[in-house]
Design an enzyme around this catalytic site. Structure first.
Site, PDB file in Angstrom:
ATOM      1  N   HIS A 140      -6.255  -5.756  -2.802  1.00 50.56           N
ATOM      2  CA  HIS A 140      -7.192  -5.795  -1.674  1.00 50.56           C
ATOM      3  C   HIS A 140      -7.430  -7.224  -1.190  1.00 50.56           C
ATOM      4  O   HIS A 140      -8.200  -7.440  -0.257  1.00 50.56           O
ATOM      5  CB  HIS A 140      -8.522  -5.146  -2.046  1.00 50.56           C
ATOM      6  CG  HIS A 140      -8.448  -3.656  -2.129  1.00 50.56           C
ATOM      7  ND1 HIS A 140      -9.521  -2.868  -2.496  1.00 50.56           N
ATOM      8  CD2 HIS A 140      -7.427  -2.791  -1.888  1.00 50.56           C
ATOM      9  CE1 HIS A 140      -9.168  -1.587  -2.478  1.00 50.56           C
ATOM     10  NE2 HIS A 140      -7.900  -1.525  -2.125  1.00 50.56           N
ATOM     11  N   ARG A 162       0.833  -1.210   0.000  1.00 49.84           N
ATOM     12  CA  ARG A 162       0.000   0.000   0.000  1.00 49.84           C
ATOM     13  C   ARG A 162       0.867   1.259   0.000  1.00 49.84           C
ATOM     14  O   ARG A 162       0.533   2.258  -0.645  1.00 49.84           O
ATOM     15  CB  ARG A 162      -0.913  -0.035   1.230  1.00 49.84           C
ATOM     16  CG  ARG A 162      -1.967   1.058   1.237  1.00 49.84           C
ATOM     17  CD  ARG A 162      -3.070   0.742   2.241  1.00 49.84           C
ATOM     18  NE  ARG A 162      -4.031   1.838   2.292  1.00 49.84           N
ATOM     19  CZ  ARG A 162      -4.254   2.583   3.368  1.00 49.84           C
ATOM     20  NH1 ARG A 162      -3.591   2.352   4.489  1.00 49.84           N
ATOM     21  NH2 ARG A 162      -5.132   3.559   3.342  1.00 49.84           N
ATOM     22  N   HIS A 199       0.560   4.393  -2.655  1.00 48.26           N
ATOM     23  CA  HIS A 199       0.332   5.764  -2.194  1.00 48.26           C
ATOM     24  C   HIS A 199       1.486   6.679  -2.591  1.00 48.26           C
ATOM     25  O   HIS A 199       1.276   7.858  -2.904  1.00 48.26           O
ATOM     26  CB  HIS A 199       0.132   5.791  -0.676  1.00 48.26           C
ATOM     27  CG  HIS A 199      -1.264   5.442  -0.248  1.00 48.26           C
ATOM     28  ND1 HIS A 199      -2.029   6.243   0.567  1.00 48.26           N
ATOM     29  CD2 HIS A 199      -2.050   4.371  -0.551  1.00 48.26           C
ATOM     30  CE1 HIS A 199      -3.212   5.678   0.756  1.00 48.26           C
ATOM     31  NE2 HIS A 199      -3.245   4.535   0.098  1.00 48.26           N
ATOM     32  N   SER A 215       8.576  10.149  -1.766  1.00 47.53           N
ATOM     33  CA  SER A 215       8.156  11.366  -1.062  1.00 47.53           C
ATOM     34  C   SER A 215       7.298  11.044   0.154  1.00 47.53           C
ATOM     35  O   SER A 215       7.264  11.801   1.126  1.00 47.53           O
ATOM     36  CB  SER A 215       7.414  12.309  -2.011  1.00 47.53           C
ATOM     37  OG  SER A 215       6.366  11.627  -2.687  1.00 47.53           O
ATOM     38  N   ASN A 239      -3.229   9.590   4.310  1.00 49.02           N
ATOM     39  CA  ASN A 239      -2.086   8.715   4.559  1.00 49.02           C
ATOM     40  C   ASN A 239      -1.909   8.326   6.022  1.00 49.02           C
ATOM     41  O   ASN A 239      -1.026   7.525   6.339  1.00 49.02           O
ATOM     42  CB  ASN A 239      -0.794   9.370   4.050  1.00 49.02           C
ATOM     43  CG  ASN A 239      -0.658   9.275   2.538  1.00 49.02           C
ATOM     44  OD1 ASN A 239      -1.199   8.362   1.915  1.00 49.02           O
ATOM     45  ND2 ASN A 239       0.059  10.219   1.945  1.00 49.02           N
TER      46      ASN A 239
END
Length: 336
Positions: free
Chosen positions: A203, A72, A76, A86, A103
């Site tokens: 998922h 994940r 992101h 980042s 986040n």
């Protein structure tokens, strides 16, 4: 004779023009995908993949959360500023990318996996390998550890110089999205509908906090408290795990059948009315995407192949290469 010489000159001009056009096209393609290469560190840090793999395995032996958390984290990271690490930056002011509302649910084990792998890589090859590349490798490694397919990872990313919480909103898919909204967001990153459906298969691992889908159980519409597209037994199971006004820290498995295995069960769940989010359920209920979901539900091989393609494309999103960005010494801080 003069006429023949003129024709020859025109032909040479055309050939030169074609060569120039070809060079320009190649340059444009190179810029678009950022000159990544699977063997990028073959001379400068030949053992990088083995080092990262070892650290990921060690972290996994301590907690299963390593797997969904790292996967994940990669997604992101890539969808905000590109795949440039980042999301790993820590700010004393609490205003870095990781501090945004979208986040805050990223599990700490994903960050820890990359930070520890970077420390080991630095010990072997100081100042050579980016945090962005280590995250990309770790994302592949956790898929394999969970029983998913292995694949080659393109390398050569550099670490970004911007990490701001204010730049996250509107760049990550919401659990309430429909198919058009999902396609629109993924298309911004050169990812097709099939790529989007394949990446949604992640998922099959991990968990979600109850607040992300509670509306489907308790306040779906004026005519139906529960989303009628949910399988009734599954809805009862969700209500049992997520009663109203539940502790916000409570989370449940996104795949109720095989939550610790990377497989195609996610798509079988969608066919059975057991998609957790509205954005999951939309993939099967929309006629434009239903055939792909059915294919993936019926064929693990087809899903795995599409997932590999999508992960490699995801890994090219917004990459910094060449003299862009930097190679961070510490993944959590810009070089001073």
């Amino acid at each position: 004779m003069e006429r023949k010489r003129g024709v020859l000159m025109e032909m040479r001009k055309m050939q030169a023009w074609r060569r120039l056009c070809l060079v320009m096209v190649l340059l444009m393609v190179g810029q678009g995908e950022g000159q990544l290469a699977e063997n990028f560190y073959s001379s400068s840090c030949p053992n990088v993949e083995a080092i990262v793999k070892q650290e990921v395995s060690t972290k996994f032996s301590q907690t299963f959360t390593t797997i969904p958390a790292t996967l994940r984290l990669f997604f992101h990271d890539c969808f905000v500023e590109g795949c440039d690490a980042s999301v790993l930056i820590s700010s004393p002011n609490g205003d870095a990318e990781k501090d945004s509302d979208d986040n805050l649910s990223l599990a700490g084990d994903g960050f820890d996996t990359v930070i520890k792998a970077k420390q080991s890589v630095e010990a072997a090859c100081p100042g050579i390998v980016s945090c962005a590349d280590i995250l990309a490798l770790a994302a592949r490694d956790v898929v394999v550890l969970a029983g998913g397919p292995s694949f080659s990872v393109e390398l050569g990313r550099r670490d970004g110089l911007i990490s701001q919480a204010s730049r996250v909103a509107g760049n990550l898919p919401e659990p309430s999205f429909d198919l058009d909204q999902l396609n629109s967001m993924f298309a911004r990153h050169n990812l097709s509908q099939i790529d989007m459906i394949a990446l949604s298969g992640a998922h099959t691992l991990g968990f979600s906090h109850c607040s992300r889908f509670a509306n489907r159980l308790y306040s779906f519409s004026s005519s139906s408290q529960v989303d009628p597209s949910l399988d009734s037994d599954y809805a009862k199971q969700l209500m049992s795990g997520c009663p109203q006004n539940v502790d916000p820290s409570i989370a449940i498995d996104m795949d109720p059948v095989t939550p610790r295995t990377f497989d195609n069960e996610y798509y079988q769940n969608l066919v059975a009315g057991k998609g957790l989010f509205t954005s999951d359920e939309a993939l099967f209920s929309d006629p434009a995407s239903q055939p792909t979901v059915t294919d993936f539900a019926n064929s693990p091989g087809e899903f795995n192949g599409a997932f590999i393609t999508a992960m490699r494309k995801l890994g090219r999103v917004g990459v910094k290469t060449g003299d862009q960005g930097e190679i961070r010494k510490d993944c959590t801080a810009f070089n001073s």
